[in-house]
Each structure stands twice: as structure tokens, then as C-alpha cells.
Design a protein around this motif. Sequence first.
Motif, short mmCIF file in Angstrom:
data_model
loop_
_atom_site.label_atom_id
_atom_site.label_comp_id
_atom_site.label_asym_id
_atom_site.label_seq_id
_atom_site.Cartn_x
_atom_site.Cartn_y
_atom_site.Cartn_z
N MET A 164 45.00 34.16 39.23
CA MET A 164 44.66 35.21 40.18
C MET A 164 44.53 36.57 39.50
O MET A 164 43.76 37.43 39.94
N TYR A 177 43.44 37.13 36.29
CA TYR A 177 42.27 37.25 35.41
C TYR A 177 40.98 36.74 36.05
O TYR A 177 39.89 37.15 35.63
N GLN A 178 41.06 35.82 37.00
CA GLN A 178 39.92 35.44 37.84
C GLN A 178 38.67 35.04 37.04
O GLN A 178 37.57 35.52 37.29
N TRP A 179 38.82 34.12 36.06
CA TRP A 179 37.63 33.54 35.45
C TRP A 179 37.02 32.53 36.42
O TRP A 179 37.59 32.24 37.49
N TYR A 226 41.11 29.30 40.13
CA TYR A 226 42.07 28.81 41.11
C TYR A 226 42.33 27.31 41.00
O TYR A 226 43.31 26.80 41.56
N PRO A 278 41.00 30.87 46.39
CA PRO A 278 39.71 31.54 46.54
C PRO A 278 39.70 32.61 47.62
O PRO A 278 38.94 33.57 47.54
N GLY A 292 40.56 35.97 46.18
CA GLY A 292 39.84 36.39 44.99
C GLY A 292 39.10 37.69 45.21
O GLY A 292 38.91 38.14 46.34
#
Length: 346
Positions: free
Chosen positions: A36, A38-40, A44, A299, A302
Motif C-alpha cells: 500500500m 509503494y503501490q506498484w 495488493y 485496491p 489505492g
Amino acid sequence: MPTDITASVPLDAGRVVERRALRLGVGITAVFLVAMLYQWTLAYLAPIFLPLLLQAGRPLRAAEAIKLLVAVLVVMLGTYCLAAMSRQIPLLFVLLLMPLLFATFRSLFRGGPVLIILMFLIGLVLPPLTAKASLDGAWDVSMSFVWNIGLCVVASYLLFVLFPPLPGEPAPKPRPVFPPAEANWRAVSLAVIVGGFTLAYLALDWHNAHTPLYIAVFASSLGFSRTANLGKGILAANVAGGVVAVAMFELTAAAPNFLFLTALTLPVMLVFARATVSEAPWAPLAGFAMSVVLLIFGPSIGPHEVDSGFENMAYRLFELGIAAIYAAAAIFVLEAFRPAAPSATP
């Protein structure tokens, strides 16, 4: 006469469960929070793979970790090439999909390495469907699993350092391995279920690639135990996980900061982990519910879901429900057409 003290003192089963629950719950939370933060692409999904690395009851050795990461990289590169093929030569991809799915599922039922098989399964379904929109998107999807598995490998090692196995702790129960004929029939069934939906997705130009992936995961689990109770249990786990995810989303929306997210996620994951590692007959369903929470909640919070987080979450819950219903119904329909076993002759 044994000289090891642990051999004469029975290990407390409760301590084993608590240690495994801490290892799993803290690990899932840590990997989820890193994802959560760094959200590449598809970050998730990372915590969902961690339990597979903890099942061995010991950390991977350096050589095993390197072999695993190289295997994941090779699998995702190979399936990315298939994704490109599905865009450029769709007929050839259609001809290859069913045999490749059959071989993947057969390996699963014959005792093959679960994590690598899961990477094959994901690679056969998700990148080709993403390639419909963009090859760059398919590349990002393929490489995201290399990062996801790499993170889980590092996390699993740290978890075994923080929560080492207890002396005399029994190894986790092995998966069932089916005879060749039984494995073949189950693999054919799942190839038809997953491949049929994937081909329909391509032919009808549907737009969300997650549903075939969920179907593949649910069908794989149902393939090991084809009972009505398991099918109902998976549906119930989806509902339970969805309710928890909605509650977590509403609480996070009321207090949108990382510290609160941490304080909220850790106890929830510990509760699910405790149920998952227990010896209760519904323990696998608790693992399903935990995965559903991660698939829906992750998600929805995000960075791209700020204005429509609840709608996105509701849609994912709908997708998971449809996938579970389709997988369960399709397996039982195909089971009805299964050839009867030959009766034993006296």
C-alpha cells in the motif's frame, strides 16, 4: 533411550498454533502495508502469496530462494511472450491455451511446486487478457509478480527470524497427490472451466481481466475436494470477507492515515491467521476469507480509487462472487458427466 529433552516432553499444540498465527498475521500485515505504501502494479496481490512460502515451516535456503526467483522470472517472461502472441496471432494462442492449462493443473494434482504452478496459471490468464488493451500493460502485470514474490521471499525469511519454529514443531500437512488417471480427469475439468471462460472473455471483448484469475484460483481449490459443502463454504467465505472489507474501508475512509491503517489491519489479519492455522475443518475457508479481504480492500484504498473507492470495492466483491459461483457450478456440472469407475470383479 532418547537424550533430547524435547523428545520426552510433548509439544503444546496451542503454542504451535499461536506461533504460526503470529508468523502469518504479522507477515501478511507487513507485506500488505509495504504494498500500500509503494503501490506498484498489482501490489495488493503480494500478501496473498506469502502463506505459500510459510507452509514449509522453515525459511528458504539461499539457493532455493534464487531458484524460485529465477523460475518466476522465466515463467513470467514466457507467458508475456504468449500474451504478445495472443495479440498478434490469436488463433495460435487459442490452440495452445487448453493444453497448457491442462499441463499446469495436472502438475498441481501430481504434487508439483504450488507457487511456480500458480505463476504459470496467472501467466496463462492475466497477461494475455491485459494485452488486449496494451502490451506495455501486460509487461507491467508480468513483472509485478517478480516483485511480489521477491518481497514475499524476503518477508518470509524475516518472519522465521522473528518467529522461529518451536523445537519439535511438526511439519505442515502435505497436499494430496492424486493417481495419474484421477489427476488427468481433474486437470481436464479445470482446463475446460478456466480456458472456456478465458476464451469467452477474449471473444466477447470483456474488459476486466480479474474475473478469469479469480475463477482459476477458486477452481484450483475446488479441484482438490469436490464436495457441495466446500462450494458453499467458498461462497460463505466470499460474503464474510466482503463484509470485513467493507467495514475496513469505511473505517479507513473516516480516518485516512497510515498509522490508523496499520492499527486496523494488524488485528484483523491476526484473527484470520489464527483461524487459518487452526486444526478446525473450516480453516481453509478462513484463508479464503482473508484473501478476499485483501483482494477487495487493497485496491479500494489505492491512489487511483480516491473518488470511487466504494464503487470499485463493490464491483470487485461482485466479481469474486460471480467467479466463485461459476467455478463451483461448472465443476459439479462436469462431475455429472464423469465416466463411472469400473466395478471390481470378484
